[in-house]
Motif scaffolding. Structure first.
Motif, mmCIF file in Angstrom:
data_model
loop_
_atom_site.group_PDB
_atom_site.id
_atom_site.type_symbol
_atom_site.label_atom_id
_atom_site.label_comp_id
_atom_site.label_asym_id
_atom_site.label_seq_id
_atom_site.Cartn_x
_atom_site.Cartn_y
_atom_site.Cartn_z
ATOM 1 N N GLN A 89 0.822 -1.202 0.000
ATOM 2 C CA GLN A 89 0.000 0.000 0.000
ATOM 3 C C GLN A 89 0.863 1.262 0.000
ATOM 4 O O GLN A 89 2.093 1.190 0.013
ATOM 5 N N TYR A 90 0.181 2.388 0.082
ATOM 6 C CA TYR A 90 0.813 3.680 -0.197
ATOM 7 C C TYR A 90 2.126 3.965 0.538
ATOM 8 O O TYR A 90 3.071 4.409 -0.119
ATOM 9 N N PRO A 91 2.305 3.712 1.795
ATOM 10 C CA PRO A 91 3.633 4.077 2.349
ATOM 11 C C PRO A 91 4.770 3.264 1.730
ATOM 12 O O PRO A 91 5.937 3.615 1.878
ATOM 13 N N PHE A 92 4.389 2.177 0.999
ATOM 14 C CA PHE A 92 5.387 1.337 0.301
ATOM 15 C C PHE A 92 6.463 0.842 1.285
ATOM 16 O O PHE A 92 7.670 1.008 1.074
ATOM 17 N N ILE A 93 5.977 0.240 2.368
ATOM 18 C CA ILE A 93 6.906 -0.250 3.388
ATOM 19 C C ILE A 93 7.721 -1.423 2.847
ATOM 20 O O ILE A 93 8.916 -1.547 3.103
ATOM 21 N N PHE A 94 7.068 -2.297 2.074
ATOM 22 C CA PHE A 94 7.780 -3.454 1.535
ATOM 23 C C PHE A 94 8.859 -3.024 0.534
ATOM 24 O O PHE A 94 9.953 -3.601 0.487
ATOM 25 N N LEU A 95 8.568 -1.999 -0.251
ATOM 26 C CA LEU A 95 9.572 -1.469 -1.193
ATOM 27 C C LEU A 95 10.756 -0.895 -0.429
ATOM 28 O O LEU A 95 11.919 -1.118 -0.801
ATOM 29 N N THR A 96 10.467 -0.166 0.655
ATOM 30 C CA THR A 96 11.561 0.381 1.470
ATOM 31 C C THR A 96 12.399 -0.737 2.077
ATOM 32 O O THR A 96 13.640 -0.662 2.118
ATOM 33 N N LEU A 97 11.705 -1.806 2.515
ATOM 34 C CA LEU A 97 12.427 -2.943 3.076
ATOM 35 C C LEU A 97 13.318 -3.599 2.017
ATOM 36 O O LEU A 97 14.482 -3.948 2.290
ATOM 37 N N MET A 98 12.814 -3.760 0.802
ATOM 38 C CA MET A 98 13.602 -4.384 -0.260
ATOM 39 C C MET A 98 14.812 -3.527 -0.634
ATOM 40 O O MET A 98 15.919 -4.042 -0.842
ATOM 41 N N LEU A 99 14.611 -2.220 -0.714
ATOM 42 C CA LEU A 99 15.741 -1.340 -1.036
ATOM 43 C C LEU A 99 16.781 -1.344 0.074
ATOM 44 O O LEU A 99 17.986 -1.313 -0.183
ATOM 45 N N SER A 100 16.329 -1.393 1.325
ATOM 46 C CA SER A 100 17.271 -1.458 2.444
ATOM 47 C C SER A 100 18.047 -2.770 2.421
ATOM 48 O O SER A 100 19.263 -2.801 2.683
ATOM 49 N N LEU A 101 17.344 -3.864 2.097
ATOM 50 C CA LEU A 101 18.017 -5.162 2.007
ATOM 51 C C LEU A 101 19.054 -5.160 0.882
ATOM 52 O O LEU A 101 20.170 -5.666 1.038
ATOM 53 N N GLN A 102 18.657 -4.581 -0.238
ATOM 54 C CA GLN A 102 19.593 -4.509 -1.365
ATOM 55 C C GLN A 102 20.826 -3.669 -1.014
ATOM 56 O O GLN A 102 21.968 -4.034 -1.320
ATOM 57 N N ALA A 103 20.617 -2.560 -0.320
ATOM 58 C CA ALA A 103 21.746 -1.708 0.076
ATOM 59 C C ALA A 103 22.623 -2.397 1.116
ATOM 60 O O ALA A 103 23.859 -2.272 1.089
ATOM 61 N N SER A 104 21.986 -3.148 2.043
ATOM 62 C CA SER A 104 22.769 -3.822 3.082
ATOM 63 C C SER A 104 23.647 -4.921 2.500
ATOM 64 O O SER A 104 24.715 -5.224 3.039
ATOM 65 N N LEU A 109 29.490 -6.236 -0.381
ATOM 66 C CA LEU A 109 30.031 -6.766 -1.639
ATOM 67 C C LEU A 109 30.981 -5.773 -2.298
ATOM 68 O O LEU A 109 32.044 -6.147 -2.811
ATOM 69 N N ILE A 110 30.616 -4.499 -2.257
ATOM 70 C CA ILE A 110 31.487 -3.473 -2.836
ATOM 71 C C ILE A 110 32.790 -3.365 -2.042
ATOM 72 O O ILE A 110 33.877 -3.242 -2.610
ATOM 73 N N LEU A 111 32.680 -3.440 -0.699
ATOM 74 C CA LEU A 111 33.890 -3.396 0.125
ATOM 75 C C LEU A 111 34.793 -4.602 -0.134
ATOM 76 O O LEU A 111 36.023 -4.480 -0.187
ATOM 77 N N LEU A 112 34.180 -5.777 -0.301
ATOM 78 C CA LEU A 112 34.970 -6.974 -0.595
ATOM 79 C C LEU A 112 35.677 -6.845 -1.937
ATOM 80 O O LEU A 112 36.865 -7.197 -2.070
ATOM 81 N N ALA A 113 34.970 -6.328 -2.932
ATOM 82 C CA ALA A 113 35.603 -6.117 -4.240
ATOM 83 C C ALA A 113 36.731 -5.095 -4.145
ATOM 84 O O ALA A 113 37.788 -5.252 -4.773
ATOM 85 N N GLN A 114 36.535 -4.039 -3.357
ATOM 86 C CA GLN A 114 37.595 -3.046 -3.185
ATOM 87 C C GLN A 114 38.809 -3.641 -2.473
ATOM 88 O O GLN A 114 39.952 -3.332 -2.822
ATOM 89 N N ASN A 115 38.563 -4.494 -1.479
ATOM 90 C CA ASN A 115 39.686 -5.138 -0.787
ATOM 91 C C ASN A 115 40.479 -6.036 -1.730
ATOM 92 O O ASN A 115 41.717 -6.061 -1.693
#
Length: 201
Positions: A89-104, A109-115
């Motif tokens: 629904q409108y606050p799009f809580i599930f979308l926020t959760l998915m984006l947070s999961l993707q960022a986490s 992964l980016i740090l591991l690639a940089q190392n």
């Protein structure tokens, strides 16, 4: 001393113990059997390569375009679709959760690639440093060899030096001829020697 030695031997080998019942010491000439692990094993090199691929994909414009398309479709579907088909629904809580999961997941992964890239750069820098040291050593060796060759060539008689010495000798002989009269050169002596032999005969 002997009773103490016998007591120590009895303590190590108790009475009635045979070779089959004695505890075996671990052999040093054989590898240890692999230990059982509770956690699953994975190849760190393969995992590192996978993380580098994901990090490269996350840093491209294609990922941003696809993520933008997915978010737009998500929002449009959950606003314009019928109420029974909406899953966020409108606050799009599930979308926020998915984006947070993707960022986490993306950040480690980016740090591991940089190392891994830092490790590769460190190895390359070490190889470049060793190559530079070898090049400097070769250059110093060649410089010493060239200096030795110059020193040796300074002591070798060159064609110009021999020519100048011969010219000086010719000038000196001509001056003696002028002052002392007729000077017999070695060539004239060779020409006169047969006549002298004939006269002697």
């Amino acid at each position: 001393m002997a009773p103490e030695r016998d007591t120590a031997t009895r303590e190590r080998n108790p009475v009635g113990a045979t070779a089959a019942t004695r505890p075996r010491a671990p052999r040093l000439d054989q590898p240890r059997p692999p230990r059982r692990r509770v956690l699953p094993e994975w190849d760190p090199e393969a995992f590192g390569r996978l993380s580098e691929r994901i990090a490269r994909f996350l840093g491209t414009g294609r990922f941003i375009v696809w993520m933008t398309i997915v978010i737009i479709l998500w929002v449009v579907w959950n606003i314009a679709a019928p109420a029974g088909l909406r899953f966020d629904q409108y606050p799009f809580i599930f979308l926020t959760l998915m984006l947070s999961l993707q960022a986490s997941y993306a950040a480690p992964l980016i740090l591991l690639a940089q190392n891994r890239q830092d490790d590769r750069d460190r190895v390359n820098l070490e190889q470049d440093r060793k190559q530079n040291e070898r090049s400097i050593a070769d250059t110093e060796y060649l410089t010493r060899e060239v200096a030795a060759l110059r020193t040796g060539l300074g002591e070798v008689a060159t064609r110009d030096w021999i020519r100048s010495e011969l010219q000086d000798l010719v000038k000196e002989l001509e001056e003696r001829r002028r002052h002392d009269g007729h000077v017999v050169f070695p060539a004239e002596r060779a020409e006169r020697s047969p006549g002298r032999d004939a006269d002697d005969r």
